[in-house]
Each structure stands twice: as structure tokens, then as C-alpha cells.
Write a protein that holds these residues in place. Structure first.
Motif, mmCIF file in Angstrom:
data_model
loop_
_atom_site.group_PDB
_atom_site.id
_atom_site.type_symbol
_atom_site.label_atom_id
_atom_site.label_comp_id
_atom_site.label_asym_id
_atom_site.label_seq_id
_atom_site.Cartn_x
_atom_site.Cartn_y
_atom_site.Cartn_z
ATOM 1 N N LYS A 110 0.868 -1.170 0.000
ATOM 2 C CA LYS A 110 0.000 0.000 0.000
ATOM 3 C C LYS A 110 0.914 1.232 0.000
ATOM 4 C CE LYS A 110 -3.392 1.864 3.093
ATOM 5 N NZ LYS A 110 -3.967 1.665 4.426
ATOM 6 N N PRO A 111 0.781 2.102 -0.988
ATOM 7 C CA PRO A 111 1.708 3.247 -1.033
ATOM 8 C C PRO A 111 1.528 4.169 0.173
ATOM 9 C CG PRO A 111 0.391 3.070 -3.055
ATOM 10 C CD PRO A 111 -0.207 2.136 -2.065
ATOM 11 N N LEU A 112 2.604 4.847 0.545
ATOM 12 C CA LEU A 112 2.528 5.816 1.639
ATOM 13 C C LEU A 112 1.682 7.004 1.198
ATOM 14 C CD1 LEU A 112 6.301 5.821 2.626
ATOM 15 C CD2 LEU A 112 4.434 5.049 4.082
ATOM 16 N N SER A 113 1.090 7.715 2.149
ATOM 17 C CA SER A 113 0.287 8.889 1.798
ATOM 18 C C SER A 113 1.223 10.002 1.331
ATOM 19 C CB SER A 113 -0.510 9.354 3.018
ATOM 20 O OG SER A 113 0.362 9.943 3.951
ATOM 21 N N PRO A 114 0.709 10.941 0.513
ATOM 22 C CA PRO A 114 1.549 12.052 0.050
ATOM 23 C C PRO A 114 2.185 12.812 1.221
ATOM 24 C CG PRO A 114 -0.576 12.062 -1.090
ATOM 25 C CD PRO A 114 -0.649 10.989 -0.061
ATOM 26 N N LEU A 115 1.427 12.979 2.313
ATOM 27 C CA LEU A 115 1.967 13.702 3.472
ATOM 28 C C LEU A 115 3.137 12.929 4.086
ATOM 29 C CD1 LEU A 115 1.759 16.126 5.392
ATOM 30 C CD2 LEU A 115 0.119 14.825 6.746
ATOM 31 N N ALA A 116 2.974 11.590 4.191
ATOM 32 C CA ALA A 116 4.050 10.767 4.763
ATOM 33 C C ALA A 116 5.303 10.880 3.898
ATOM 34 C CB ALA A 116 3.599 9.318 4.871
ATOM 35 N N ILE A 117 5.132 10.844 2.569
ATOM 36 C CA ILE A 117 6.294 10.957 1.680
ATOM 37 C C ILE A 117 6.944 12.326 1.834
ATOM 38 C CG2 ILE A 117 7.009 11.051 -0.757
ATOM 39 C CD1 ILE A 117 5.065 8.772 -1.288
ATOM 40 N N GLU A 118 6.099 13.345 1.987
ATOM 41 C CA GLU A 118 6.632 14.695 2.187
ATOM 42 C C GLU A 118 7.473 14.771 3.467
ATOM 43 O OE1 GLU A 118 4.652 18.983 2.131
ATOM 44 O OE2 GLU A 118 3.267 17.430 1.430
ATOM 45 N N ILE A 119 6.956 14.154 4.542
ATOM 46 C CA ILE A 119 7.681 14.196 5.825
ATOM 47 C C ILE A 119 8.988 13.413 5.713
ATOM 48 C CG2 ILE A 119 7.615 13.496 8.265
ATOM 49 C CD1 ILE A 119 4.577 14.083 8.203
ATOM 50 N N ILE A 120 8.917 12.221 5.116
ATOM 51 C CA ILE A 120 10.139 11.415 4.971
ATOM 52 C C ILE A 120 11.154 12.130 4.077
ATOM 53 C CG2 ILE A 120 11.108 9.251 4.059
ATOM 54 C CD1 ILE A 120 8.599 7.821 5.008
ATOM 55 N N SER A 121 10.679 12.724 2.975
ATOM 56 C CA SER A 121 11.634 13.404 2.081
ATOM 57 C C SER A 121 12.265 14.623 2.735
ATOM 58 C CB SER A 121 10.999 13.859 0.762
ATOM 59 O OG SER A 121 9.910 13.086 0.424
ATOM 60 N N ALA A 122 11.505 15.256 3.637
ATOM 61 C CA ALA A 122 12.081 16.422 4.335
ATOM 62 C C ALA A 122 13.151 15.985 5.321
ATOM 63 C CB ALA A 122 10.984 17.188 5.063
ATOM 64 N N GLY A 123 13.198 14.667 5.625
ATOM 65 C CA GLY A 123 14.178 14.176 6.584
ATOM 66 C C GLY A 123 13.581 14.033 7.970
ATOM 67 N N GLY A 124 12.274 13.848 8.039
ATOM 68 C CA GLY A 124 11.614 13.657 9.336
ATOM 69 C C GLY A 124 10.766 14.860 9.713
ATOM 70 N N LEU A 125 9.983 14.698 10.774
ATOM 71 C CA LEU A 125 9.009 15.741 11.128
ATOM 72 C C LEU A 125 9.648 17.044 11.615
ATOM 73 C CD1 LEU A 125 5.899 16.283 11.328
ATOM 74 C CD2 LEU A 125 6.115 15.753 13.753
#
Ligand code: SF4
Lengths: 164, 418
Positions: A138-153
Motif C-alpha cells: 500500500k503506497p505511503l500517503s503524500p503527506l508521509a512521503i513529504e515528511i520522509i523526504s524532508a528528513g523527518g518531522l
């Protein structure tokens, strides 16, 4: 975003007390926590994980407490990704927030200990190179990908507040 | 909309929200404790904001390792205390001033119906007892709340539990929630909210409702909640003082699923080690000898719980070879229990009373278990190693069942001890 590692397979309901028992929570250092990762079910895990592993598990991974030390311990023990049939919600958030990739997929019959797995976090495609099979998570949500790509919350919030 | 959707709509400034929607919600209160606090502070520093968004909406409570049992724990306490001072946080409950965070939050008026409360602890769901939407998060999420006063949430589907019928003598809220978790399983409410309603829930006091909402996380729930009624309003007015506007579900509110439970049929329940959802009526548990009983925690350390235990223990002795650890949930509960003579009953029965706090619930101090020991506990989790040795076993039950079992030295029905 791709990660690779050997599979380590566990069952259902791997709770946060198994992942990092309460008595170790005073050890704030990630490297210290990592020494006790998965101690409740597999004290040899830190040793096995040294060269990078992908945890494959059943249902309800990470159930129990809100301790962020659980994903932190796994990440610093060199877990590249956790793939489970389902996750408890606080663990799910914590993992994404601290940058431990996780995906929901049913892989128990399609991977054994030691199989080499290659995971594409964005598309959610998991390749078992040992068995030459592919599974769509199941793909990650766009928000989750955004948080991971930013390097964490923390970094994501810094960006949002214009501090980055 | 149902009560959950209404609270989240208000918090996110939307007219309407529906399950699955991702919202950016304003937080009314944020809570952290001595064990999660240090990591929250580290992440807060990493974000780099100087001040918390509103120091009067932040509540800090020491409970997990109090008084500190190691130098390391004492250092962590110091770190949190310094943060509290630096940030001008008024609602700080140091050792001897509060008790278990989730008991204190209700008791000291930090929870009001309709609020959105985020806590750096999974049992934050307890506050649904007063009709608030409250959920637990990890340290980094909490740091983001402290920095911004807001959090992203996915609006959950809501499961409704319609509980009717009258609970039998010595059957309590704890038995009811254990039964429900046994029925739906440990992830039966994952990502969802659980709304508890019906006559049996209205009959419960706030303490019993807190027990029920507290354990909703054990079914994976994002929140447990009870619609506010006159009891809620009275309770909150006595403590919070300020006016409150309770939120309730609309008549045409939608629920993902409705379960019906008949409370009158229940006997005392026990969750068998090591799964919280392996729940059996006490008559089917079999012969389980115990080494320790533990009464306390955010699940069952409130006044009604100690009263129930005292009713069973009055004039009795804990069996030789068995120990009973009792920890009042807060200084307030402790004080009341002293005035009512409950503590005297416990001491005469041979129990040891420890100062308010979490105690052995997470296996850090004051009653942890050795290899192969068996404990019956009024807490909420019986995971492997939760209370100490990974080879110990924990069974969960109501305070009355725990008390009765320590008298007999094995798990028994509290109705058999008269
Ligand atoms: S009493 Fe137990 S479950 Fe409750 S907050 Fe303390 S450690 Fe957590």
C-alpha cells in the motif's frame, strides 16, 4: 527512494515492550537503545541487523505505548524498512516522523529469513531478489512521503515555519 | 456528524469533516511526562522554536519513574524541570504534587468536553471519559505540537458500542472493557474511534468511564469517548470552573459499525498473559497461582477502584507467600483513601502502599517481577516483559479480582470472597 536488506521475519502483535522494554527507556542515546532492539522476542537481533535488515512481520506491528524509542531503536540497529501486514497507529506516525521507512504489505508467505529484499518507498514495490517475486505494498500517503523526504518531522516543521 | 467528527471539525476550523479526511487541527491542551518529556524537549530544540506556543495549555506531570530510582532518571527529571521553568509552564505536577498523569489530568480540571487534547503517552485516550477527543503521540509529534499548537490528524471512523443492562455485583467497568477488547481483538479498532454509549455506560461514574476509555488503545483505537451528560458537567464544573459547551452526536450521526453488548450477562473477566485480547470469564481461567497482585495505574488507580478493592480486603489477609502492591493513582486519590480508611484496610491486610505514580506497570520500579513469577494486575497491558522479567507472566483484571486473588493465592472470582 530505494532501500535494500536481508529479511528478518516475525509474527503478529510485535508490541513496543518487545521492541524496546520499558526499563531501557532511560537510555536516551539511540546507539544504546539499538543494543536492546527486539530484545523481547529476539535478543540476537542487533547482531543480525548489523549489515542492514528489512523486518517482515504480521499484523499490528508496534502496538502498545507511544514510545518513540521503539522506531528509534530499530532504525539505529540498522533496520532499513519495516514491512508488516498492519501497524498500530502511534508506531506508524512515530516511524515516519523519525525517518524509519515502513510499508503495509502481506509478505509473510513470500519472504523467509535471509532473503534479499529491495523496496521502492514511493511506488511501494517490494522485490524479493532471492525468490524473484514482486509484491505491491500500500503506497505511503503524500503527506508521509513529504515528511520522509524532508528528513523527518522536525525538519518538515522547520520548513513549514520558514526556519530552514 | 458524530461527536468525534464535531470535535475535529471545530478544532480544524471546518464546517464539516468526514472519516478519512486529513485535517490540520488546533490543539486545546498538550500533556507530557517525565519519561517522554526529555525526548520531546530534544525534538523541540531541533525544530528550533524558542517558546512553546502557549505555556498555559501545556501540562507536565511526573509519574513514570518517581521518585527517581536511578541517577539517570534523576537527571532526566532535572532536564524536564528546567524546561518547565524556562518556558513558564504553570501546570507542572512534580513528585508529591500529582500522580499518574491520566488520573491527574481529569482530577485537576485539565480536560473539558469537546476539547482536542494531545498527550505524549498512549493512554491519553482516557480523557474521552469527559467527552474530549484525546489521543497519544510520540515525542516528535508532541514537539511539533509545542512548537506550532497544531497537529495533522486523519479523521477516524467511529465504532459505536451500545452497552445496556445492569452490571452484576462485583463486576465493573474493567470487566466490561476487557470483554469488549476480547470481542473485537487487539487491533479491532485500529485507526478508529470507539464511542461508548447506552444505559450501562451512563450508570458508570467518571472513574469507570475513565477505565473504559483508557483501554480503548488496547484495541488500537485512536480515541475512546463517552458523550457528556449531567455527571460529566458536574465533574468538570467542580474542577475546571469555567463554562463548558459540551458537544454531542447529531441524531442522524453515522458510525462505521454498531456493536450491542448486554452488561447484565457479564461475569468478572481476565486477560490471559501475554495478550490483552485473550480474555476469559474468571470461571474459565483455571488454576493459576500468583506471586503478586498489583492495584493502581491510569486504568484502575482511582478512588472507586480502591473502594472496590477495600470492600474485598476488609478484615482479610493477603495469603502468605503472596505480595500485594497498591499504588493510589494520585495524591488526591491517596488523600481521600486515607480519609475513608481504605489505606488502613490495605495495611492491615498486609499490602504494601507506594506513593502515587506508575509503579511497576512498565517494569521500571517498585514491584517488578523475577523469572517465572506470576502477577495479577489492574493495569492495561500484559505484554511479554511489561512488568519485569521476560519470563514473568501478567494477567489483567479488576481491582476486586486482584484483591480476591491475593487473598486466595490464585486467580479467583471476587464474588467467592465474602
Ligand atoms: S500507569 Fe502504566 S499505562 Fe498508565 S501511564 Fe503509567 S506506565 Fe502508562
Amino acid at each position: 527512494m530505494k532501500v535494500e536488506g536481508k529479511a528478518v521475519v516475525y509474527g503478529d502483535n510485535i508490541d513496543t515492550d518487545i521492541i524496546i522494554p520499558g526499563r531501557y527507556l532511560v537510555l536516551q542515546e539511540p546507539s544504546e537503545l539499538a543494543k536492546h532492539a527486539m530484545e523481547g522476542v529476539d535478543p540476537s537481533f542487533p547482531e543480525r541487523a548489523r549489515d542492514g535488515v528489512i523486518i517482515v512481520a504480521g499484523r499490528n506491528f508496534g502496538c502498545g505505548s507511544s514510545r518513540e524509542e521503539a522506531p528509534v531503536a530499530l532504525k539505529h540497529a540498522n533496520t532499513k524498512c519495516v514491512i508488516a501486514e498492519s501497524f498500530a497507529r502511534i508506531f506508524y506516525r512515530n516511524a515516519i516522523n523519525i525517518g524509519l521507512p515502513i510499508l503495509e504489505a502481506s509478505l509473510r508467505d513470500k519472504a523467509s529469513n535471509g532473503d534479499l529484499l529491495l523496496v521502492d518507498l514511493v511506488s511501494g514495490i517490494i522485490e524479493n531478489k532471492t525468490r524473484e517475486i514482486r509484491v505491491q505494498a500500500k503506497p505511503l500517503s503524500p503527506l508521509a512521503i513529504e515528511i520522509i523526504s524532508a528528513g523527518g518531522l522536525t525538519k518538515y516543521v522547520r520548513k513549514k515555519l520558514g526556519l530552514e | 456528524m458524530n461527536i468525534v467528527e464535531k470535535i475535529l471539525a471545530r478544532a480544524s476550523g471546518e464546517k464539516e469533516v468526514s472519516p478519512g479526511q486529513i485535517i490540520d487541527a488546533r490543539v486545546d491542551k498538550a500533556m507530557m511526562h517525565d519519561l517522554t518529556g526529555p525526548r520531546v524537549i530534544d525534538s523541540f530544540r531541533e525544530i528550533g522554536v524558542k517558546r512553546v506556543w502557549d505555556p498555559d495549555r501545556v501540562i507536565v506531570i511526573f509519574d513514570h519513574d518517581i521518585p527517581p530510582s536511578t541517577i539517570k532518571a534523576a537527571e532526566l527529571h532535572k532536564k524536564v524541570r528546567n524546561f518547565v521553568r524556562e518556558q513558564g509552564i504553570r501546570h507542572f505536577y512534580d513528585i508529591g504534587r500529582g500522580g499518574v498523569c491520566h488520573v491527574v489530568m481529569l482530577e485537576k480540571g485539565h480536560v473539558k468536553p469537546g476539547e482536542l487534547i494531545i498527550g505524549a503517552d498512549s493512554h491519553t485516550v482516557t480523557y474521552g471519559a469527559l467527552g474530549a477527543f484525546a489521543t497519544g503521540v510520540g515525542a516528535t509529534d508532541m514537539a511539533a505540537v509545542l512548537a506550532t499548537g497544531s497537529i495533522w490528524l486523519r479523521v477516524p471512523e467511529t465504532l459505536k458500542f451500545e452497552v445496556n443492562g445492569k452490571l452484576q455485583r462485583r463486576v465493573y467497568a474493567k470487566d466490561l472493557i476487557l470483554y469488549i477488547i476480547g470481542m473485537i481483538g487487539s487491533e479491532g479498532a485500529n485507526y478508529k474511534a470507539m464511542l461508548f454509549s447506552g444505559q450501562a455506560i451512563r450508570d458508570l461514574g467518571i472513574d469507570g468511564r475513565a477505565t473504559i476509555c483508557n483501554m480503548s488503545i488496547e484495541a488500537g483505537a485512536k480515541a475512546g469517548i463517552v458523550e457528556p451528560d449531567e455527571k460529566t458537567i458536574r465533574y468538570v464544573k467542580e474542577r475546571a470552573g469555567e463554562p463548558i459547551t459540551p458537544v454531542r452526536s447529531d441524531d442522524d450521526a453515522e458510525f462505521a459499525k454498531i456493536y450491542e453488548v448486554d452488561a447484565s450477562q457479564l461475569e468478572p473477566q481476565v486477560a490471559i498473559h501475554p495478550s490483552v485480547d485473550n480474555v476469559k470469564p474468571v470461571s474459565e481461567v483455571g488454576d493459576v497461582e500468583i506471586n503478586q497482585g498489583f492495584i493502581g495505574t491510569c486504568t484502575n488507580g482511582r478512588l472507586d477502584d480502591l473502594r472496590a478493592a477495600a470492600e474485598v480486603l476488609k478484615g482479610k489477609r493477603v495469603k502468605d507467600g503472596v505480595r500485594l502492591v497498591i499504588i493510589p493513582g494520585s495524591q488526591g486519590v491517596y488523600h481521600e483513601a486515607l480519609k475513608e480508611g481504605l489505606i488502613e484496610i490495605f495495611v492491615k491486610a498486609g499490602a504494601i502502599i507506594c506513593g502515587p505514580g506508575c509503579g511497576p506497570c512498565i517494569g521500571i520500579s517498585r514491584g517488578v517481577l523475577a523469572d517465572d513469577e506470576v502477577c495479577i494486575s489492574s493495569a492495561n497491558r500484559n505484554f511479554v516483559g511489561r512488568m519485569g522479567s521476560p519470563k514473568s507472566k501478567v494477567y489483567l483484571a479488576s481491582p476486586a479480582t486482584v484483591a480476591a486473588s491475593t487473598i486466595k493465592g490464585k486467580i479467583v472470582d471476587p464474588r467467592e470472597v465474602d
